[in-house]
Structure formats: C-alpha cells, structure tokens
Design an enzyme around this catalytic site. Sequence first.
Site, PDB file in Angstrom:
ATOM      1  N   HIS A 112       0.688  -1.238   0.022  1.00 26.12           N
ATOM      2  CA  HIS A 112       0.057   0.143  -0.093  1.00 26.12           C
ATOM      3  C   HIS A 112       0.729   1.297   0.013  1.00 26.12           C
ATOM      4  O   HIS A 112       0.188   2.392  -0.053  1.00 26.12           O
ATOM      5  CB  HIS A 112      -0.908  -0.036   1.130  1.00 26.12           C
ATOM      6  CG  HIS A 112      -2.095  -1.123   1.275  1.00 26.12           C
ATOM      7  ND1 HIS A 112      -2.912  -1.214   0.117  1.00 26.12           N
ATOM      8  CD2 HIS A 112      -2.206  -2.067   2.181  1.00 26.12           C
ATOM      9  CE1 HIS A 112      -3.657  -2.236   0.513  1.00 26.12           C
ATOM     10  NE2 HIS A 112      -3.269  -2.756   1.625  1.00 26.12           N
ATOM     11  N   ASP A 157      -2.617 -10.554  -2.354  1.00 27.78           N
ATOM     12  CA  ASP A 157      -3.501  -9.991  -1.161  1.00 27.78           C
ATOM     13  C   ASP A 157      -4.895  -9.879  -1.358  1.00 27.78           C
ATOM     14  O   ASP A 157      -5.161  -9.246  -2.445  1.00 27.78           O
ATOM     15  CB  ASP A 157      -2.569  -8.782  -0.606  1.00 27.78           C
ATOM     16  CG  ASP A 157      -2.869  -8.331   0.877  1.00 27.78           C
ATOM     17  OD1 ASP A 157      -2.156  -8.740   1.338  1.00 27.78           O
ATOM     18  OD2 ASP A 157      -3.978  -7.652   0.711  1.00 27.78           O
ATOM     19  N   ASP A 195      -4.463 -12.737   3.219  1.00 30.07           N
ATOM     20  CA  ASP A 195      -5.771 -12.452   3.815  1.00 30.07           C
ATOM     21  C   ASP A 195      -6.954 -12.457   3.095  1.00 30.07           C
ATOM     22  O   ASP A 195      -7.960 -12.269   3.402  1.00 30.07           O
ATOM     23  CB  ASP A 195      -5.590 -10.880   4.300  1.00 30.07           C
ATOM     24  CG  ASP A 195      -4.808  -9.877   3.455  1.00 30.07           C
ATOM     25  OD1 ASP A 195      -4.700 -10.405   2.162  1.00 30.07           O
ATOM     26  OD2 ASP A 195      -4.823  -8.688   3.667  1.00 30.07           O
ATOM     27  N   HIS A 206      -6.297  -7.134  -0.397  1.00 31.45           N
ATOM     28  CA  HIS A 206      -6.540  -5.805  -0.905  1.00 31.45           C
ATOM     29  C   HIS A 206      -5.675  -5.437  -1.828  1.00 31.45           C
ATOM     30  O   HIS A 206      -4.755  -5.816  -2.224  1.00 31.45           O
ATOM     31  CB  HIS A 206      -5.900  -4.989   0.525  1.00 31.45           C
ATOM     32  CG  HIS A 206      -6.632  -5.173   1.692  1.00 31.45           C
ATOM     33  ND1 HIS A 206      -6.080  -6.397   2.667  1.00 31.45           N
ATOM     34  CD2 HIS A 206      -7.763  -4.814   2.330  1.00 31.45           C
ATOM     35  CE1 HIS A 206      -6.864  -6.333   3.630  1.00 31.45           C
ATOM     36  NE2 HIS A 206      -7.796  -5.389   3.475  1.00 31.45           N
TER      37      HIS A 206
END
Length: 311
Positions: A130, A167, A248, A169
Amino acid sequence: MATGYFSHPDCRRHDMGPGHPECPERLAAIEDHLIATGLDVALDRREAPLVDLRDVQRAHHAGYVAHLKDVMEQVAASGERRAIDLDTVVGPHTWQAALRAAGAAVAATDAVLDGELDNAFCAVRPPGHHATRAQAMGFCFFNNIAVAARHALDVRGLQRVAVVDFDVHHGNGTEDIFAGDDRALMVSFFQHPLYPYSGDQPAADNMCNVPVPAYTKGMDVRELIEMIWIPRLERFRPQMIFISAGFDAHRDDDLGQLGLVEADYEWITRRVMDVAERYAKGRVVSSLEGGYHLGALARSVAAHLRVLAGV
Ligand SMILES: [Zn+2]
C-alpha cells in the site's frame, strides 16, 4: 541451490499497539509452524540486511524518505508511538524493521540473480504494497516488492519483471509506482469494494487488475487467474517474478471476505512458478504482505513455501 528464507528479529520489534492485526505474533506463528512441520530444514535461512536508502529512493520520492526517517527518529528518541493514519502507526522500532523488510527483498533479489538461491521468501514486516511513492498507508511504509523490482531493473539490468499480488487488498502503492512503466507488468486480484477502494479502473495498460466481489471462492479465483493473469504473463515473458504474498484472502481471515484456502495458495504459487520456469529461469522473490488469522497465515505460508522449495 535452495529456497531462501529472509527474516530478522528487528521485524518482530515493530509494534503498532495493542489489538492491531498487523502484529509481531504473525512472524512468530509462521516460524513456529515451519519448525513444527519440519519445513524449516528445507530452507536456506538468511538474515535480512538493512536496505541501502538509494534502493528505496528508486521507488519512493527522496523527500518522502527523508520525512519518514525524520518522523521515525523522533519516535525512536521519544519512545512514543505516532499514528500516520488511522491504522498505520510508527513505533520506536519501526525504522529498523522497515529497513530490514526492504533490505530482505533487495538481498533476496541479488541472491536469486547471482544464482546463489533458486527463489526466496521474505518473512518480514512491515508489509509494503500500500505504500505509494510518497505516502505511507495501510500498515505499509516502504514498498518492499517495488523497491526490489526497481533494483532488478535499474541496478541489475533486467528488462522485464512481473509483480504478482494475491493479497485480498488492492496493491495501490505498487500500482502507483509502476503504472505506465512498461518494464513491469502487475497482475493482481483483490476484493472490491474493500480498502483501499481502488484498482477497479486500471491506471495503465501494464496493470492487470481482477477485482472480485466478497465471498468469491478459491475455485473461481483460480479460473480468473487461468483466464486473465496467465495469458498476460505469458505474453510479457518476465525475466523475474516478484510476489506480494498476502494471505488475507483466506476464508478464516477477518480483514477480507474471500474464500481461499491453503490449497488455493499452493495452486497459485504453482502456476506462477510454471511461468517463472518457462521464461524467468525460475527466478521468484516473494515477500509477505497481509494475513491476519495466525493459524491460516502460518499454514498458507507453509503451502506457498512447499511449492517454492519443491518439497
Ligand atoms: Zn491485505
């Protein structure tokens, strides 16, 4: 030749506070599971070095790096945590951990390119995907995988590298750093809508984003990977593959609502390895991103590592 496993005790000292899901216990859970399953003996353990800030500045603005260093040194001196945003917190040991996490990815890249290791996994925190060129966010400070990929391109002279991000995200930071850089192809899937609420509109042609709705199961993700990622990767013919390995998207993980299980991570790793073996001499460097259910994280990392190590 072997699979490298890069980590450092400093990565466990970074602590964003009580109850934070991105916690030091994540690395302990992985380590304990590797020992309990005997998988650790198949790995070539290496200590993550401190990154050279010149490497960091290939992916991040120099002003951002200088500002972050300043903040982190103030925090280290005062001993008081400081929040950068609601869930990204600097503690007294964050700077050392961030330098080790990025340093692991660069050292792993060098070891693989030098032929010392077949491939490598970096068991590090803070995670990175991120972190944009100029902004820490989403538990991330330096974009470890982007720093390593830029090192492979700019220092080691590779012409094409792929970044695979599984991931849950969207890897908005990696997208920010590589969008429009045709030396890189990023393939990813992620739950959408979900933090950071980006990626559904691809930023550039070299971003191959596959947003999927909550409750998508592993079999459906596999089909999308086969249909969308693999043809793009094969056309691109990467000379090296970097993996933003977040776990995740596991069905037990509360930070997302996807339905992957250990066998899906094994399958994804196998498919990425197939591409790497065909075009990139098997060169893969993988670095830990998310994964917050400790048991699911440890078992999923082990599934990933078993494919990397061929055991
Ligand atoms: Zn994540």
